[in-house]
Design a protein around this motif. Sequence first.
Motif, PDB file in Angstrom:
ATOM      1  N   ARG A 130     -23.382  55.882 -28.291  1.00 42.13           N
ATOM      2  CA  ARG A 130     -24.375  56.946 -28.529  1.00 42.13           C
ATOM      3  C   ARG A 130     -23.699  58.295 -28.658  1.00 42.13           C
ATOM      4  O   ARG A 130     -24.066  59.110 -29.521  1.00 42.13           O
ATOM      5  CB  ARG A 130     -25.409  56.966 -27.395  1.00 42.13           C
ATOM      6  CG  ARG A 130     -26.429  55.844 -27.468  1.00 42.13           C
ATOM      7  CD  ARG A 130     -27.619  56.143 -26.562  1.00 42.13           C
ATOM      8  NE  ARG A 130     -27.215  56.267 -25.159  1.00 42.13           N
ATOM      9  CZ  ARG A 130     -27.207  55.261 -24.294  1.00 42.13           C
ATOM     10  NH1 ARG A 130     -27.557  54.042 -24.686  1.00 42.13           N
ATOM     11  NH2 ARG A 130     -26.837  55.460 -23.045  1.00 42.13           N
ATOM     12  N   TRP A 131     -22.695  58.545 -27.826  1.00 42.40           N
ATOM     13  CA  TRP A 131     -21.996  59.832 -27.892  1.00 42.40           C
ATOM     14  C   TRP A 131     -21.229  59.955 -29.203  1.00 42.40           C
ATOM     15  O   TRP A 131     -21.248  61.008 -29.848  1.00 42.40           O
ATOM     16  CB  TRP A 131     -21.045  59.981 -26.708  1.00 42.40           C
ATOM     17  CG  TRP A 131     -20.404  61.331 -26.629  1.00 42.40           C
ATOM     18  CD1 TRP A 131     -20.925  62.468 -26.082  1.00 42.40           C
ATOM     19  CD2 TRP A 131     -19.113  61.683 -27.144  1.00 42.40           C
ATOM     20  NE1 TRP A 131     -20.045  63.521 -26.216  1.00 42.40           N
ATOM     21  CE2 TRP A 131     -18.920  63.067 -26.868  1.00 42.40           C
ATOM     22  CE3 TRP A 131     -18.112  60.991 -27.803  1.00 42.40           C
ATOM     23  CZ2 TRP A 131     -17.763  63.738 -27.221  1.00 42.40           C
ATOM     24  CZ3 TRP A 131     -16.951  61.663 -28.163  1.00 42.40           C
ATOM     25  CH2 TRP A 131     -16.789  63.023 -27.878  1.00 42.40           C
ATOM     26  N   LEU A 132     -20.561  58.886 -29.611  1.00 39.80           N
ATOM     27  CA  LEU A 132     -19.770  58.917 -30.839  1.00 39.80           C
ATOM     28  C   LEU A 132     -20.637  59.090 -32.080  1.00 39.80           C
ATOM     29  O   LEU A 132     -20.217  59.712 -33.066  1.00 39.80           O
ATOM     30  CB  LEU A 132     -18.932  57.641 -30.963  1.00 39.80           C
ATOM     31  CG  LEU A 132     -17.755  57.519 -29.985  1.00 39.80           C
ATOM     32  CD1 LEU A 132     -17.132  56.134 -30.065  1.00 39.80           C
ATOM     33  CD2 LEU A 132     -16.695  58.594 -30.273  1.00 39.80           C
ATOM     34  N   GLN A 133     -21.860  58.539 -32.044  1.00 35.39           N
ATOM     35  CA  GLN A 133     -22.768  58.693 -33.180  1.00 35.39           C
ATOM     36  C   GLN A 133     -23.124  60.154 -33.429  1.00 35.39           C
ATOM     37  O   GLN A 133     -23.448  60.541 -34.558  1.00 35.39           O
ATOM     38  CB  GLN A 133     -24.032  57.874 -32.951  1.00 35.39           C
ATOM     39  CG  GLN A 133     -23.816  56.368 -33.089  1.00 35.39           C
ATOM     40  CD  GLN A 133     -25.032  55.568 -32.681  1.00 35.39           C
ATOM     41  OE1 GLN A 133     -26.045  56.129 -32.222  1.00 35.39           O
ATOM     42  NE2 GLN A 133     -24.960  54.252 -32.813  1.00 35.39           N
ATOM     43  N   LYS A 134     -23.054  60.955 -32.385  1.00 35.52           N
ATOM     44  CA  LYS A 134     -23.350  62.383 -32.520  1.00 35.52           C
ATOM     45  C   LYS A 134     -22.102  63.203 -32.862  1.00 35.52           C
ATOM     46  O   LYS A 134     -22.180  64.420 -32.981  1.00 35.52           O
ATOM     47  CB  LYS A 134     -23.956  62.904 -31.217  1.00 35.52           C
ATOM     48  CG  LYS A 134     -25.248  62.200 -30.816  1.00 35.52           C
ATOM     49  CD  LYS A 134     -25.732  62.684 -29.453  1.00 35.52           C
ATOM     50  CE  LYS A 134     -26.977  61.928 -28.999  1.00 35.52           C
ATOM     51  NZ  LYS A 134     -27.431  62.346 -27.652  1.00 35.52           N
ATOM     52  N   GLN A 135     -20.958  62.522 -32.988  1.00 36.54           N
ATOM     53  CA  GLN A 135     -19.691  63.201 -33.281  1.00 36.54           C
ATOM     54  C   GLN A 135     -19.110  62.625 -34.566  1.00 36.54           C
ATOM     55  O   GLN A 135     -18.251  61.738 -34.543  1.00 36.54           O
ATOM     56  CB  GLN A 135     -18.701  63.009 -32.114  1.00 36.54           C
ATOM     57  CG  GLN A 135     -19.253  63.298 -30.736  1.00 36.54           C
ATOM     58  CD  GLN A 135     -19.555  64.769 -30.547  1.00 36.54           C
ATOM     59  OE1 GLN A 135     -18.882  65.623 -31.140  1.00 36.54           O
ATOM     60  NE2 GLN A 135     -20.536  65.082 -29.719  1.00 36.54           N
ATOM     61  N   PRO A 136     -19.546  63.092 -35.711  1.00 30.91           N
ATOM     62  CA  PRO A 136     -19.137  62.474 -36.990  1.00 30.91           C
ATOM     63  C   PRO A 136     -17.652  62.603 -37.294  1.00 30.91           C
ATOM     64  O   PRO A 136     -17.149  61.912 -38.176  1.00 30.91           O
ATOM     65  CB  PRO A 136     -19.979  63.225 -38.022  1.00 30.91           C
ATOM     66  CG  PRO A 136     -20.340  64.521 -37.366  1.00 30.91           C
ATOM     67  CD  PRO A 136     -20.476  64.225 -35.907  1.00 30.91           C
TER      68      PRO A 136
END
Length: 357
Positions: free
Chosen positions: A256-262
């Motif tokens: 979830r965190w990585l999905q917000k960090q393109p």
Amino acid sequence: MELERIVRQSRSARSAAFRARIVLECARGASNAAVAAKLHTTGFTVGLWRNRFIAEGIAGLGDEPRPGAPREIGDEKIERVVRLTLEKTPRGATHWSSRMLAARTGLSQSTISRIWRAFGLKPHRTEGFQLSSDPLLIDKVRDIVGLYLDPPHHALVLCVDEKSQIQALSRTQPVLPMRVGQLERRTHDYKRHGVTSLFAALDIATGNVLGKCYRRHHSVEFLDFLKKIDAAVPAGLDIHLVLDNYGTHKTALVRRWLQKQPRYHLHFTPTHASWLNQVERWFALLTQRQIKRGSHTSVQELEAAIHEFIAVHNQQPKPFRWTQSADQILASIARFATATLAAHAPSFMQEINDSGD
């Protein structure tokens, strides 16, 4: 030309290739002193092989028969020793010792040892290996090696992993320091004072290491370390992370965190192929130079030693140089897998037949 072939052949003896290089350099018109300086040898050596080649040709570059008594052990006995070493095991043991094989063959123990050294046989030693069974092995090897050999522009490639369960150990008695003519000595037993885990990220371009110690190594700690990386890397750069397949790296919290960090791009190593992650080599340096012989009476003391090692390393960082291409690595794996299968082909086929019954 025969001399150039001798130099190029990977299986040529070092001495033969070196002598051939001397003659080739002399043929280009260089003096003995110039050839000696270029090949890091002496003028006498250059003159010796130059004259031998002039007098006898290529045959003169070989070794002359050495003085001494003729060999007493024939080729048949040597072949028997090698075959027994490679193809048989002694009764009641898993491998030969020089004494056991000497008793079996009627030769002396020193003779067995000389034969083993001549053929590079070391029955008392073994090495471990693990072939990856990852169905995406080829794609992952090409992906990661491509990052190492041709890193993307305007991006940072970081090799990330955790060294878990590092024990804070202290010896039960004081260590006796090294003295002239005497090694450092320490007791074999120790006291445990707790464990820590190190998360580290190695920048493949500079060799710099970013690290942080945690008392646990769960996804919460990994996410905290990712945020530490995010804060340290300039906002305008993409981040390519080379990771292994540990479950901590793939939890819902982390995803979830990585999905917000393109700007993050993840590259997972194949299973049982941690050697593809360059930070593992840095972990080996940490173990060798700081942890293995260190004595720490608390976890805090151990963590301070680890952070000091990182700080000293980053003062003069040096990146690891990746040399093999993906094709070379895959070809090496294929050769090893083929050799492994060939060594166990009869038993492997028997297992297939048994399962078919």
